[in-house]
Design an enzyme around this catalytic site. Structure first.
Site, short mmCIF file in Angstrom:
data_model
loop_
_atom_site.label_atom_id
_atom_site.label_comp_id
_atom_site.label_asym_id
_atom_site.label_seq_id
_atom_site.Cartn_x
_atom_site.Cartn_y
_atom_site.Cartn_z
N ASN A 283 -6.07 -2.72 2.52
CA ASN A 283 -6.00 -4.16 2.70
C ASN A 283 -7.40 -4.72 2.90
O ASN A 283 -8.18 -4.20 3.69
CB ASN A 283 -5.16 -4.53 3.93
CG ASN A 283 -3.67 -4.45 3.68
OD1 ASN A 283 -3.21 -4.41 2.55
ND2 ASN A 283 -2.90 -4.43 4.75
N ARG B 131 0.83 -1.21 0.00
CA ARG B 131 0.00 0.00 0.00
C ARG B 131 0.87 1.26 0.00
O ARG B 131 0.57 2.23 -0.70
CB ARG B 131 -0.94 0.02 1.20
CG ARG B 131 -2.01 -1.06 1.14
CD ARG B 131 -2.86 -1.07 2.39
NE ARG B 131 -2.02 -1.32 3.55
CZ ARG B 131 -2.32 -0.97 4.80
NH1 ARG B 131 -3.45 -0.35 5.06
NH2 ARG B 131 -1.50 -1.24 5.80
#
Length: 93
Positions: free
Chosen positions: A40, A21
């Site tokens: 996530n 990320r």
């Protein structure tokens, strides 16, 4: 003026716990003009939502599929839509 689009991508593979990320956000900021987030999911995937110029979203998608990403990408599913707005920059969620 470039067409503004919304990209939603679901990235499968070993993409959690490896900085995926963070790197996705850094790549989006490097491309420039993109707003959205990387998140996530409970099933092990990472969801990426990016809004901005079509060319920038296409660059981000190409990087997600074939770039030098952390972890291992087994596949990416994407959908294209019209921008909804409401994002301030590119966030990690």
């Amino acid at each position: 003026m470039s067409e503004e689009v919304r990209l939603v991508a679901w990235v499968r593979g070993h993409v959690q716990g490896v900085g995926f990320r963070w790197f996705t956000r850094a790549r989006a900021l490097e491309i420039g003009g993109l707003r959205g987030f990387a998140l996530n999911l409970d099933d092990g995937r990472v969801q990426v939502v990016a809004e901005g110029p079509k060319e920038g979203c296409e660059q981000l998608l190409a990087w997600l599929k074939n770039g030098d990403t952390p972890g291992r990408v087994d596949g990416v599913t994407e959908i294209w839509d019209t921008p909804r707005g409401g994002y301030d920059g590119f966030a990690i969620r």
